[in-house]
Design a protein around this motif. Structure first.
Motif, PDB file in Angstrom:
ATOM      1  N   LYS A 179      38.257  38.405  53.383  1.00  0.00           N
ATOM      2  CA  LYS A 179      38.667  39.776  53.712  1.00  0.00           C
ATOM      3  C   LYS A 179      39.043  39.918  55.178  1.00  0.00           C
ATOM      4  CE  LYS A 179      35.763  43.347  53.344  1.00  0.00           C
ATOM      5  NZ  LYS A 179      34.924  44.383  52.722  1.00  0.00           N
ATOM      6  N   GLU A 208      40.351  50.725  53.954  1.00  0.00           N
ATOM      7  CA  GLU A 208      39.123  51.336  54.497  1.00  0.00           C
ATOM      8  C   GLU A 208      39.317  52.791  54.921  1.00  0.00           C
ATOM      9  OE1 GLU A 208      36.224  49.834  54.432  1.00  0.00           O
ATOM     10  OE2 GLU A 208      36.962  47.863  53.794  1.00  0.00           O
ATOM     11  N   ARG A 226      38.269  50.892  49.676  1.00  0.00           N
ATOM     12  CA  ARG A 226      37.430  49.771  50.090  1.00  0.00           C
ATOM     13  C   ARG A 226      37.484  48.646  49.060  1.00  0.00           C
ATOM     14  NH1 ARG A 226      32.466  50.505  49.541  1.00  0.00           N
ATOM     15  NH2 ARG A 226      31.836  48.864  50.991  1.00  0.00           N
ATOM     16  N   THR A 227      37.376  47.425  49.554  1.00  0.00           N
ATOM     17  CA  THR A 227      37.191  46.243  48.715  1.00  0.00           C
ATOM     18  C   THR A 227      35.810  45.691  49.053  1.00  0.00           C
ATOM     19  OG1 THR A 227      39.567  45.770  48.860  1.00  0.00           O
ATOM     20  CG2 THR A 227      38.137  44.018  48.013  1.00  0.00           C
ATOM     21  N   PRO A 228      34.795  46.004  48.255  1.00  0.00           N
ATOM     22  CA  PRO A 228      33.416  45.643  48.623  1.00  0.00           C
ATOM     23  C   PRO A 228      33.216  44.127  48.686  1.00  0.00           C
ATOM     24  CG  PRO A 228      33.445  47.304  46.885  1.00  0.00           C
ATOM     25  CD  PRO A 228      34.849  46.777  47.010  1.00  0.00           C
ATOM     26  N   ASP A 229      32.384  43.698  49.646  1.00  0.00           N
ATOM     27  CA  ASP A 229      31.969  42.301  49.704  1.00  0.00           C
ATOM     28  C   ASP A 229      31.065  41.995  48.514  1.00  0.00           C
ATOM     29  OD1 ASP A 229      33.162  42.604  52.132  1.00  0.00           O
ATOM     30  OD2 ASP A 229      31.377  42.218  53.341  1.00  0.00           O
ATOM     31  N   ASN A 277      35.923  43.905  39.520  1.00  0.00           N
ATOM     32  CA  ASN A 277      34.902  44.835  39.994  1.00  0.00           C
ATOM     33  C   ASN A 277      35.314  46.241  39.578  1.00  0.00           C
ATOM     34  OD1 ASN A 277      32.885  46.245  41.316  1.00  0.00           O
ATOM     35  ND2 ASN A 277      33.623  45.794  43.380  1.00  0.00           N
ATOM     36  N   GLY A 294      42.056  49.331  47.303  1.00  0.00           N
ATOM     37  CA  GLY A 294      40.840  48.548  47.040  1.00  0.00           C
ATOM     38  C   GLY A 294      41.127  47.243  46.328  1.00  0.00           C
TER      39      GLY A 294
END
Length: 363
Positions: free
Chosen positions: A166, A190, A203-206, A233, A252
């Motif tokens: 990321k 974000e 958002r692209t979560p970890d 996800n 995202g």
């Protein structure tokens, strides 16, 4: 979809020698005005009598004096600043071969600097912390000459997986322990959004995820169109897009170029791990790190002492009187007493818990 593996997987040899210099090409066009002289011989450089042999008579001819004036050359020099989209030729083909060696997927090596070549150059620039332009400038060219094949971030994870970096905005593709390559990518920007009745943070979560479902072809979602999405996800997917810039730009999802979205689904089935690596590296679902196991065995030792036998004999007692008769008491024998002492010493070593040493994933 008729996806094929774009990189030969039979070998992973080192990259080829440094690519030919693609820049520094100078095109010079010189326009020179030549003076035309009238009268006399243009090859005569000085005045004087020049004998001319003709019909046998000697004739003296006075040579004319010629003055030749040359105008200064009018030259135009054009320096090509670097390879960029729209360029064509062998230098572009050399660039494409170099990018292919580095597993960056520039498309067909055809000498045409199109979108896929620009995407591959941008992925290279992201990997090496360069300005993300998609053009080959001086700095990019110098780095291309010395670069090596990139290394996946989680070498101890599953043989087939996707790793999305990321921070650098690139997607690593590993299939059956073969490094297929790196794709330019773009994830959530974000920022909050509110579109078509949907709102949230882009958002692209970890974390660690798995591909759970897919759609073939175009998917018209409330927040945009997705090509061949691979959902990992919830509604977040890796998918093809016509816009994959050098910065996070999506809601995202992880965008990749359209050509890569054609072959990638055939290489990663449902259930394939997807690792989103941001502030930290997630733990693999199944680690293949080196494991050392120590087992302690149990030993029992028994010692037996042989029996001890004790015999006591009482000597006979003789009683004498003054009479002539003697009475002799027969000896009394006490039966032997057998005392057996068994001493058992037991040494027991109980196996403790198994100790496992795990080498942390590199990177």
């Amino acid at each position: 979809m008729a996806g094929t593996n774009p990189i030969p997987t039979s070998t992973l040899e080192p990259v080829s020698p440094p690519w030919p210099r693609a820049r520094g090409l100078i095109v010079a066009v010189a326009l020179t005005a030549s003076a035309c002289t009238s009268g006399g011989d243009a090859t005569t450089g000085a005045a004087g009598a020049t004998p001319i042999v003709g019909d046998g008579s000697a004739t003296t001819t006075e040579a004319s004096t010629t003055t030749s004036t040359t105008e200064p050359a009018d030259s135009t020099t054009t320096t090509i600043p670097g390879l960029q989209p729209g360029a064509t030729g062998e230098q572009v083909a050399a660039l494409q071969r170099r990018l292919t060696d580095l597993r960056l997927h520039p498309g067909t090596i055809d000498g045409r600097y199109g979108n896929l070549t620009a995407q591959a150059v941008m992925a290279f620039q992201k990997l090496h912390g360069l300005e993300r332009t998609g053009r080959v400038d001086d700095t990019t060219e110098a780095r291309l000459e010395t670069a090596s094949v990139p290394t996946p971030l989680m070498p101890d994870a599953e043989p087939t997986r996707l790793e999305f970096d990321k921070n650098r905005q690139v997607l690593f593709v590993i299939v059956d322990d073969l490094f297929v390559g790196v794709l330019n990518a773009s994830s959530g920007n974000e920022r909050p959004y509110s579109e078509n009745g949907n709102s949230g943070d882009a958002r692209t979560p970890d974390g660690r995820f798995r591909i759970t479902r897919r759609i073939e072809g175009w998917r018209d979602a409330p927040l945009g169109r997705l090509y061949n999405p691979l959902y990992f996800n919830g509604g977040i997917a890796v998918h093809g897009s016509g816009s994959v810039p050098g910065y996070p730009a999506s809601h995202g999802c992880v965008r990749i170029n359209m050509a890569a979205a054609e072959w990638l689904p055939d290489m990663v089935p449902n259930g394939t791990p997807v690792y989103v690596i941001g502030a930290s590296t997630p733990t693999p679902f199944t680690s293949r790190a080196t494991t050392t196991t120590t087992t302690t065995t149990t030993t029992t030792t028994t010692t037996t002492t042989a029996p001890t036998t004790t015999t006591t004999t009482v000597a006979p007692t003789t009683t004498s009187t003054s009479s002539t008769s003697t009475t002799t008491t027969p000896p009394t024998t006490v039966l032997p007493t057998t005392t057996t002492t068994t001493t058992t010493t037991t040494t027991t070593t109980t196996a403790g818990p198994t100790t496992t040493t795990t080498t942390a994933p590199a990177g």
